[in-house]
Scaffold this motif. Structure first.
Motif, PDB file in Angstrom:
ATOM      1  N   LEU A   1       0.953  -1.290   0.064  1.00 31.36           N
ATOM      2  CA  LEU A   1       0.051   0.106   0.084  1.00 31.36           C
ATOM      3  C   LEU A   1       0.855   1.159   0.135  1.00 31.36           C
ATOM      4  O   LEU A   1       1.921   1.240   0.651  1.00 31.36           O
ATOM      5  CB  LEU A   1      -0.893   0.047   1.382  1.00 31.36           C
ATOM      6  CG  LEU A   1      -1.983  -1.115   1.361  1.00 31.36           C
ATOM      7  CD1 LEU A   1      -2.575  -1.066   2.758  1.00 31.36           C
ATOM      8  CD2 LEU A   1      -2.983  -1.257   0.373  1.00 31.36           C
ATOM      9  N   PHE A   2       0.383   2.304  -0.720  1.00 31.09           N
ATOM     10  CA  PHE A   2       1.372   3.613  -0.690  1.00 31.09           C
ATOM     11  C   PHE A   2       1.012   4.372   0.579  1.00 31.09           C
ATOM     12  O   PHE A   2      -0.136   4.464   0.876  1.00 31.09           O
ATOM     13  CB  PHE A   2       0.698   4.482  -1.881  1.00 31.09           C
ATOM     14  CG  PHE A   2       1.359   5.659  -2.082  1.00 31.09           C
ATOM     15  CD1 PHE A   2       2.586   5.953  -2.219  1.00 31.09           C
ATOM     16  CD2 PHE A   2       0.610   6.804  -1.664  1.00 31.09           C
ATOM     17  CE1 PHE A   2       3.236   7.130  -2.127  1.00 31.09           C
ATOM     18  CE2 PHE A   2       1.061   8.278  -1.966  1.00 31.09           C
ATOM     19  CZ  PHE A   2       2.442   8.237  -1.993  1.00 31.09           C
ATOM     20  N   GLN A   3       2.045   4.748   1.217  1.00 31.65           N
ATOM     21  CA  GLN A   3       1.906   5.522   2.541  1.00 31.65           C
ATOM     22  C   GLN A   3       2.127   6.639   2.336  1.00 31.65           C
ATOM     23  O   GLN A   3       1.591   7.644   3.053  1.00 31.65           O
ATOM     24  CB  GLN A   3       3.017   4.932   3.432  1.00 31.65           C
ATOM     25  CG  GLN A   3       2.932   5.392   4.880  1.00 31.65           C
ATOM     26  CD  GLN A   3       4.231   4.961   5.457  1.00 31.65           C
ATOM     27  OE1 GLN A   3       5.374   4.966   5.242  1.00 31.65           O
ATOM     28  NE2 GLN A   3       3.779   4.677   6.987  1.00 31.65           N
ATOM     29  N   GLY A   4       3.131   7.333   1.402  1.00 33.90           N
ATOM     30  CA  GLY A   4       3.172   8.623   1.393  1.00 33.90           C
ATOM     31  C   GLY A   4       4.474   8.953   0.792  1.00 33.90           C
ATOM     32  O   GLY A   4       5.427   8.294   0.423  1.00 33.90           O
ATOM     33  N   TRP A   5       4.791  10.384   0.616  1.00 34.76           N
ATOM     34  CA  TRP A   5       5.922  10.748  -0.068  1.00 34.76           C
ATOM     35  C   TRP A   5       6.777  11.456   1.018  1.00 34.76           C
ATOM     36  O   TRP A   5       6.371  12.133   1.901  1.00 34.76           O
ATOM     37  CB  TRP A   5       5.730  12.142  -1.141  1.00 34.76           C
ATOM     38  CG  TRP A   5       5.036  11.503  -2.390  1.00 34.76           C
ATOM     39  CD1 TRP A   5       3.562  11.594  -2.661  1.00 34.76           C
ATOM     40  CD2 TRP A   5       5.615  11.043  -3.643  1.00 34.76           C
ATOM     41  NE1 TRP A   5       3.515  10.929  -3.799  1.00 34.76           N
ATOM     42  CE2 TRP A   5       4.631  10.635  -4.436  1.00 34.76           C
ATOM     43  CE3 TRP A   5       6.903  10.546  -3.647  1.00 34.76           C
ATOM     44  CZ2 TRP A   5       4.864  10.075  -5.553  1.00 34.76           C
ATOM     45  CZ3 TRP A   5       7.241  10.010  -5.071  1.00 34.76           C
ATOM     46  CH2 TRP A   5       6.133   9.562  -5.794  1.00 34.76           C
TER      47      TRP A   5
ATOM     48  N   THR B   1      10.876  10.593  -1.969  1.00 35.41           N
ATOM     49  CA  THR B   1      10.672   9.261  -2.358  1.00 35.41           C
ATOM     50  C   THR B   1       9.562   8.632  -1.833  1.00 35.41           C
ATOM     51  O   THR B   1       8.942   8.825  -0.623  1.00 35.41           O
ATOM     52  CB  THR B   1      11.799   8.529  -1.351  1.00 35.41           C
ATOM     53  OG1 THR B   1      13.095   9.063  -1.604  1.00 35.41           O
ATOM     54  CG2 THR B   1      11.744   7.031  -1.450  1.00 35.41           C
ATOM     55  N   ALA B   2       8.879   7.583  -2.599  1.00 35.92           N
ATOM     56  CA  ALA B   2       7.405   7.079  -2.255  1.00 35.92           C
ATOM     57  C   ALA B   2       7.707   5.876  -1.234  1.00 35.92           C
ATOM     58  O   ALA B   2       8.624   5.283  -1.414  1.00 35.92           O
ATOM     59  CB  ALA B   2       6.873   6.644  -3.522  1.00 35.92           C
ATOM     60  N   HIS B   3       6.974   5.856  -0.296  1.00 36.96           N
ATOM     61  CA  HIS B   3       7.223   4.930   0.841  1.00 36.96           C
ATOM     62  C   HIS B   3       5.900   3.987   0.835  1.00 36.96           C
ATOM     63  O   HIS B   3       4.683   4.482   0.511  1.00 36.96           O
ATOM     64  CB  HIS B   3       7.279   5.528   2.228  1.00 36.96           C
ATOM     65  CG  HIS B   3       8.459   5.926   2.835  1.00 36.96           C
ATOM     66  ND1 HIS B   3       8.950   5.784   3.809  1.00 36.96           N
ATOM     67  CD2 HIS B   3       9.394   6.652   1.770  1.00 36.96           C
ATOM     68  CE1 HIS B   3      10.196   6.427   3.912  1.00 36.96           C
ATOM     69  NE2 HIS B   3      10.532   7.020   2.633  1.00 36.96           N
TER      70      HIS B   3
END
Length: 208
Positions: free
Chosen positions: A14-18, A46-48
């Motif tokens: 799942l995308f958490q944030g930038w 950076t995408a986490h």
């Protein structure tokens, strides 16, 4: 301010944030200049990503403190396998996921907890994820449980006296191999250079 895209995460994540290089999370509408300080207003974000529920990520370099049920990011496969013993995973189908390209050296014994419904160890495709036994023994020794090993290359395994260079399956274990390339494994001291089934159940699909 900047409108930020939402990237498509890898399967199982799942995308958490930038985040900035300093670890500050940046969201839509954030005023970037105060974060960046003086100088040219250039930033690398950076995408986490975080694993989905019942998914444990193998992230080389991840802090050992991340290897828990809440974060579920472990630095090694051995750590991820150990985490499956946490009671939170009881009666669940758990996936250990390699999120990107890489070669991971070692030999691994897989005996999931008896109360685990199933365990999947999933690579990022056999072209990208390689498990290399470095001639130290079978790459995977599955002692029990329902286990799937998928989408990876299994190489560098060396069968012991019992057999099984790439994957050794013990009596009673139920193993699925799917989307795998099993190559470069040997059985000079036993039987089954690639896969040895010692009275377990092995299902092979889309694998070589």
């Amino acid at each position: 301010t900047q409108t930020l895209p939402t990237p498509t995460p890898p399967a199982g994540w799942l995308f958490q944030g930038w985040y900035t290089s300093s670890g500050t999370q940046v969201s839509n509408g954030t005023n970037l200049p105060p974060l960046l300080g003086p100088g040219p207003l250039t930033a690398t974000l950076t995408a986490h990503y975080v694993p989905k529920a019942d998914t444990i990520g193998v992230i080389p370099g991840a802090p050992a403190s991340y290897c828990n049920v809440q974060v579920a990011q472990c630095p090694t496969l051995a750590d991820a396998l150990a985490l499956t013993a946490d009671p939170s995973y009881a009666r669940h189908d758990v996936t250990i996921l390699f999120p990107g390209a890489g070669t991971y050296d070692g030999t691994f014994t897989i005996s999931p907890p008896a109360d685990l419904a199933s365990l999947t160890i999933e690579g990022d495709g056999f072209q990208n994820t390689t498990l290399d036994g470095q001639g130290a023994g079978p790459v995977f020794t599955v002692g029990s449980g329902t286990v799937a090993i998928t989408d990876m290359t299994v190489t560098g395994g060396q069968a012991g006296a019992a057999g099984g260079g790439g994957v050794a399956v013990a009596a009673g274990a139920n193993v699925t191999l799917a989307g795998d390339l099993i190559s470069g494994d040997q059985a000079t001291g036993g039987v089954g250079g690639g896969v040895w089934n010692n009275d377990g159940t092995v299902t092979v699909t889309d694998s070589t």
